[in-house]
Motif scaffolding. Structure first.
Motif, PDB file in Angstrom:
ATOM      1  N   TYR A 211      -2.487   0.133  -4.273  1.00 48.97           N
ATOM      2  CA  TYR A 211      -2.540  -1.150  -4.971  1.00 48.97           C
ATOM      3  C   TYR A 211      -3.712  -1.960  -4.450  1.00 48.97           C
ATOM      4  O   TYR A 211      -4.147  -1.783  -3.310  1.00 48.97           O
ATOM      5  CB  TYR A 211      -1.240  -1.951  -4.823  1.00 48.97           C
ATOM      6  CG  TYR A 211      -0.817  -2.140  -3.409  1.00 48.97           C
ATOM      7  CD1 TYR A 211      -1.348  -3.162  -2.632  1.00 48.97           C
ATOM      8  CD2 TYR A 211       0.110  -1.290  -2.824  1.00 48.97           C
ATOM      9  CE1 TYR A 211      -0.980  -3.321  -1.321  1.00 48.97           C
ATOM     10  CE2 TYR A 211       0.488  -1.440  -1.507  1.00 48.97           C
ATOM     11  CZ  TYR A 211      -0.063  -2.459  -0.763  1.00 48.97           C
ATOM     12  OH  TYR A 211       0.297  -2.622   0.549  1.00 48.97           O
ATOM     13  N   LEU A 212      -4.223  -2.804  -5.319  1.00 44.59           N
ATOM     14  CA  LEU A 212      -5.263  -3.770  -4.980  1.00 44.59           C
ATOM     15  C   LEU A 212      -4.564  -5.109  -4.797  1.00 44.59           C
ATOM     16  O   LEU A 212      -3.996  -5.655  -5.753  1.00 44.59           O
ATOM     17  CB  LEU A 212      -6.293  -3.839  -6.112  1.00 44.59           C
ATOM     18  CG  LEU A 212      -7.496  -4.750  -5.857  1.00 44.59           C
ATOM     19  CD1 LEU A 212      -8.384  -4.194  -4.756  1.00 44.59           C
ATOM     20  CD2 LEU A 212      -8.300  -4.926  -7.133  1.00 44.59           C
ATOM     21  N   ASP A 213      -4.566  -5.607  -3.577  1.00 45.44           N
ATOM     22  CA  ASP A 213      -3.799  -6.812  -3.242  1.00 45.44           C
ATOM     23  C   ASP A 213      -4.566  -8.065  -3.660  1.00 45.44           C
ATOM     24  O   ASP A 213      -5.072  -8.813  -2.825  1.00 45.44           O
ATOM     25  CB  ASP A 213      -3.525  -6.807  -1.737  1.00 45.44           C
ATOM     26  CG  ASP A 213      -2.584  -7.925  -1.323  1.00 45.44           C
ATOM     27  OD1 ASP A 213      -1.792  -8.363  -2.166  1.00 45.44           O
ATOM     28  OD2 ASP A 213      -2.654  -8.361  -0.169  1.00 45.44           O
ATOM     29  N   ASP A 214      -4.637  -8.288  -4.946  1.00 48.85           N
ATOM     30  CA  ASP A 214      -5.379  -9.427  -5.469  1.00 48.85           C
ATOM     31  C   ASP A 214      -4.652  -9.941  -6.709  1.00 48.85           C
ATOM     32  O   ASP A 214      -3.933  -9.193  -7.370  1.00 48.85           O
ATOM     33  CB  ASP A 214      -6.817  -9.003  -5.822  1.00 48.85           C
ATOM     34  CG  ASP A 214      -7.746 -10.195  -5.984  1.00 48.85           C
ATOM     35  OD1 ASP A 214      -7.608 -11.168  -5.222  1.00 48.85           O
ATOM     36  OD2 ASP A 214      -8.596 -10.163  -6.890  1.00 48.85           O
ATOM     37  N   GLY A 215      -4.881 -11.218  -7.043  1.00 49.84           N
ATOM     38  CA  GLY A 215      -4.264 -11.786  -8.241  1.00 49.84           C
ATOM     39  C   GLY A 215      -2.751 -11.722  -8.155  1.00 49.84           C
ATOM     40  O   GLY A 215      -2.155 -12.007  -7.107  1.00 49.84           O
ATOM     41  N   PRO A 216      -2.075 -11.324  -9.247  1.00 47.97           N
ATOM     42  CA  PRO A 216      -0.600 -11.323  -9.254  1.00 47.97           C
ATOM     43  C   PRO A 216       0.012 -10.343  -8.253  1.00 47.97           C
ATOM     44  O   PRO A 216       1.196 -10.424  -7.946  1.00 47.97           O
ATOM     45  CB  PRO A 216      -0.224 -10.940 -10.693  1.00 47.97           C
ATOM     46  CG  PRO A 216      -1.484 -10.684 -11.420  1.00 47.97           C
ATOM     47  CD  PRO A 216      -2.653 -10.987 -10.549  1.00 47.97           C
ATOM     48  N   GLU A 217      -0.795  -9.414  -7.745  1.00 49.69           N
ATOM     49  CA  GLU A 217      -0.271  -8.486  -6.740  1.00 49.69           C
ATOM     50  C   GLU A 217      -0.045  -9.193  -5.397  1.00 49.69           C
ATOM     51  O   GLU A 217       0.776  -8.726  -4.599  1.00 49.69           O
ATOM     52  CB  GLU A 217      -1.251  -7.313  -6.573  1.00 49.69           C
ATOM     53  CG  GLU A 217      -0.669  -6.079  -5.919  1.00 49.69           C
ATOM     54  CD  GLU A 217       0.363  -5.339  -6.777  1.00 49.69           C
ATOM     55  OE1 GLU A 217       0.360  -5.475  -8.021  1.00 49.69           O
ATOM     56  OE2 GLU A 217       1.193  -4.628  -6.180  1.00 49.69           O
ATOM     57  N   LYS A 218      -0.732 -10.306  -5.158  1.00 49.49           N
ATOM     58  CA  LYS A 218      -0.565 -10.980  -3.860  1.00 49.49           C
ATOM     59  C   LYS A 218       0.852 -11.504  -3.647  1.00 49.49           C
ATOM     60  O   LYS A 218       1.451 -11.237  -2.591  1.00 49.49           O
ATOM     61  CB  LYS A 218      -1.603 -12.090  -3.671  1.00 49.49           C
ATOM     62  CG  LYS A 218      -3.001 -11.540  -3.401  1.00 49.49           C
ATOM     63  CD  LYS A 218      -3.873 -12.545  -2.643  1.00 49.49           C
ATOM     64  CE  LYS A 218      -5.248 -11.935  -2.381  1.00 49.49           C
ATOM     65  NZ  LYS A 218      -6.048 -12.692  -1.405  1.00 49.49           N
ATOM     66  N   PRO A 219       1.448 -12.233  -4.610  1.00 49.84           N
ATOM     67  CA  PRO A 219       2.846 -12.634  -4.394  1.00 49.84           C
ATOM     68  C   PRO A 219       3.764 -11.420  -4.203  1.00 49.84           C
ATOM     69  O   PRO A 219       4.662 -11.454  -3.361  1.00 49.84           O
ATOM     70  CB  PRO A 219       3.211 -13.388  -5.677  1.00 49.84           C
ATOM     71  CG  PRO A 219       1.941 -13.706  -6.351  1.00 49.84           C
ATOM     72  CD  PRO A 219       0.882 -12.788  -5.843  1.00 49.84           C
ATOM     73  N   ILE A 220       3.513 -10.365  -4.960  1.00 49.70           N
ATOM     74  CA  ILE A 220       4.369  -9.170  -4.868  1.00 49.70           C
ATOM     75  C   ILE A 220       4.280  -8.555  -3.475  1.00 49.70           C
ATOM     76  O   ILE A 220       5.293  -8.177  -2.873  1.00 49.70           O
ATOM     77  CB  ILE A 220       3.967  -8.150  -5.956  1.00 49.70           C
ATOM     78  CG1 ILE A 220       4.312  -8.694  -7.338  1.00 49.70           C
ATOM     79  CG2 ILE A 220       4.624  -6.788  -5.708  1.00 49.70           C
ATOM     80  CD1 ILE A 220       3.757  -7.871  -8.487  1.00 49.70           C
ATOM     81  N   ARG A 221       3.069  -8.467  -2.946  1.00 47.74           N
ATOM     82  CA  ARG A 221       2.895  -7.850  -1.623  1.00 47.74           C
ATOM     83  C   ARG A 221       3.422  -8.745  -0.508  1.00 47.74           C
ATOM     84  O   ARG A 221       3.929  -8.266   0.491  1.00 47.74           O
ATOM     85  CB  ARG A 221       1.421  -7.504  -1.384  1.00 47.74           C
ATOM     86  CG  ARG A 221       0.930  -6.399  -2.280  1.00 47.74           C
ATOM     87  CD  ARG A 221       1.688  -5.101  -2.051  1.00 47.74           C
ATOM     88  NE  ARG A 221       1.913  -4.417  -3.314  1.00 47.74           N
ATOM     89  CZ  ARG A 221       2.746  -3.387  -3.458  1.00 47.74           C
ATOM     90  NH1 ARG A 221       3.458  -2.941  -2.424  1.00 47.74           N
ATOM     91  NH2 ARG A 221       2.913  -2.829  -4.629  1.00 47.74           N
ATOM     92  N   ILE A 222       3.298 -10.056  -0.677  1.00 46.43           N
ATOM     93  CA  ILE A 222       3.855 -10.975   0.325  1.00 46.43           C
ATOM     94  C   ILE A 222       5.383 -10.842   0.336  1.00 46.43           C
ATOM     95  O   ILE A 222       6.009 -10.744   1.392  1.00 46.43           O
ATOM     96  CB  ILE A 222       3.420 -12.434   0.036  1.00 46.43           C
ATOM     97  CG1 ILE A 222       1.920 -12.581   0.280  1.00 46.43           C
ATOM     98  CG2 ILE A 222       4.213 -13.416   0.901  1.00 46.43           C
ATOM     99  CD1 ILE A 222       1.334 -13.889  -0.240  1.00 46.43           C
TER     100      ILE A 222
END
Lengths: 299, 299
Positions: A211-222
């Motif tokens: 995964y690329l931890d950017d945009g909407p992926e940031k809340p998901i990864r947090i």
């Protein structure tokens, strides 16, 4: 306390927020920070890009037939403009070239063990000079942000790095540079494989993005890492907007910080890639940190 | 100290290991525990299966047309044997039925927000009785393992749960039951999405598996979360073998623990699903914990 910060709205917002957060149970005091452009310098090019380019050049050195193909061609010819154009096109909605770039980067580390990869990243970050700041990359962190991280931890916060950069690229230096232990580094990663042997086996990079931890992926990864919605988030670019929007609680203090690069003398001045974030900061009442006005020192 | 453990080889191996580990820097003292069958009871059926079955029944209640299709049919008819047969076939290399089961489970929570999901899991685990032990599921943890977790933390270890079960299923009770904070729970998860709104947005389950934290995925997930190779790992089943093999260091103490279910009076007696692990324990010199012989009390 925050001696590298000038008195002003940003410092006041931070200290007032930390005071209010004392009412929140300590295990809920989660703070998430972007890295490139928020905790350390990302100009004239992201630090990890230099690391990747050197690797692509090394690959092209070994395989001359790749020198006529992208991304090896641009790396071999030191054509930074090609990389910048691909990223700019991506943000403009044109991904014609991005798959070739991504594939080249992922191929470059395919089969490398995670412990070897970290050793390479560590060696690079501690020994390579920033091209214009004339200091090793590990000394390109912003002193006021390092002080802010420590101030938050002193007040019971757990500080995470939620970066679009590579998780295993940042981990070897996160404790020494930021006081952030490796398990609190969240970032992008390739898919990994585990291969057993008689010596504990090896986890290796595969040539596929996990995964690329950017945009909407940031809340998901947090969420995936912490199981919590942060009380504080700090970023500097459009890709940080979802993480800052996610930093929302009813009945608990929150702080959303956006670093504004407006200091061409001491750092760099740019808003490209941050237009939407600055606009959202205005609408949502986020705290904008002016490097020029809010920081006594930068590095 | 370890008062719920009888004197014997297992207790001796643990205390000697912890003494030796005092020489290792505290931040490297990582311990990873499987959950089902290692920290809490997994018979007559895994606790999470009961949670899933109730959800499938609720779905079938609302959609009568699903009652003739698997997995809703088996759930609606309380046909546990069908679920057991699918899992047994999977371990025998036959995945004819597994995709239907996985799709049914993933569909059942599709679109559910992670915070809602946790509230449902918490309600279920704190209020539902174990079918034969006659105690709430949250009281089905093994007292000696809970004591071991605390003993390790008292000696500077960070204790992680690396389970094949659902990460967000265990998180709401991990602190109360095990003293393990939610950010130290590693487990399986569906793919998640982030949907923005004016109230911080919502992270929702998507009907696609992100990863199943079992077998070779366990070392990968432990590395991804912690950035470290554990000093101690504990499991009870074949799916734990890679995690235990990964727990290997040159020049540092390690401990690999395998819980053997050999106490039909106080718990259950079974080795199905653990044959390879028991064999490997013998070959690699892992410490086998006999529930019958090594524990004064079980719950």
């Amino acid at each position: 306390m925050l001696t590298t910060w000038r008195d002003g709205a940003a410092k006041k917002a931070i200290t007032e927020f930390v005071e209010q957060a004392a009412e929140v149970p300590a295990d809920e005091r989660v703070a998430a920070f972007d890295n490139d452009g928020t905790l350390w310098c990302e100009k004239p090019a992201p630090i990890q890009l230099d690391f990747i380019l050197r690797r692509l050049v090394a690959v092209a050195d070994e395989s001359p037939e790749l020198r006529s193909r992208q991304p090896w061609k641009a790396a071999y010819e030191n054509d930074l403009a090609w990389f910048e154009a691909v990223v700019a096109a991506h943000y403009a909605g044109d991904d014609t070239q991005l798959p070739a770039l991504a594939a080249g980067i992922l191929e470059a580390y395919s089969g490398v063990g995670v412990e070897d990869f970290e050793a390479q990243a560590n060696e690079f970050l501690t020994t390579t000079q920033h091209p214009t700041l004339r200091r090793p990359y590990v000394q390109c962190a912003y002193a006021p942000m390092v002080e802010l991280l420590a101030y938050l931890r002193d007040n019971g916060f757990t500080t995470y790095i939620a970066s679009g950069g590579g998780r295993d690229f940042m981990r070897p230096i996160s404790q020494a540079v930021y006081g952030v232990p490796r398990e609190q580094v969240i970032g992008s990663t390739a898919t990994l494989s585990y291969e057993d042997d008689e010596h504990g086996g090896t986890i290796r990079h595969q040539p596929v993005l996990d995964y690329l931890d950017d945009g909407p992926e940031k809340p998901i990864r947090i969420w995936s890492r912490t199981g919590r919605r942060p009380l504080l988030a700090a970023g500097n670019a459009n890709g940080d907007v979802p993480m800052l929007r996610f930093t929302h609680h009813t009945g608990k203090p929150t702080l959303r910080l956006l670093v504004l690069h407006d200091d061409p003398d001491r750092e760099f001045a740019y808003t490209t890639g941050a237009e939407q974030a600055l606009d959202q900061a205005h609408r949502d009442g986020w705290t904008v940190i002016s490097i020029r006005d809010d920081w006594h020192t930068v590095f």
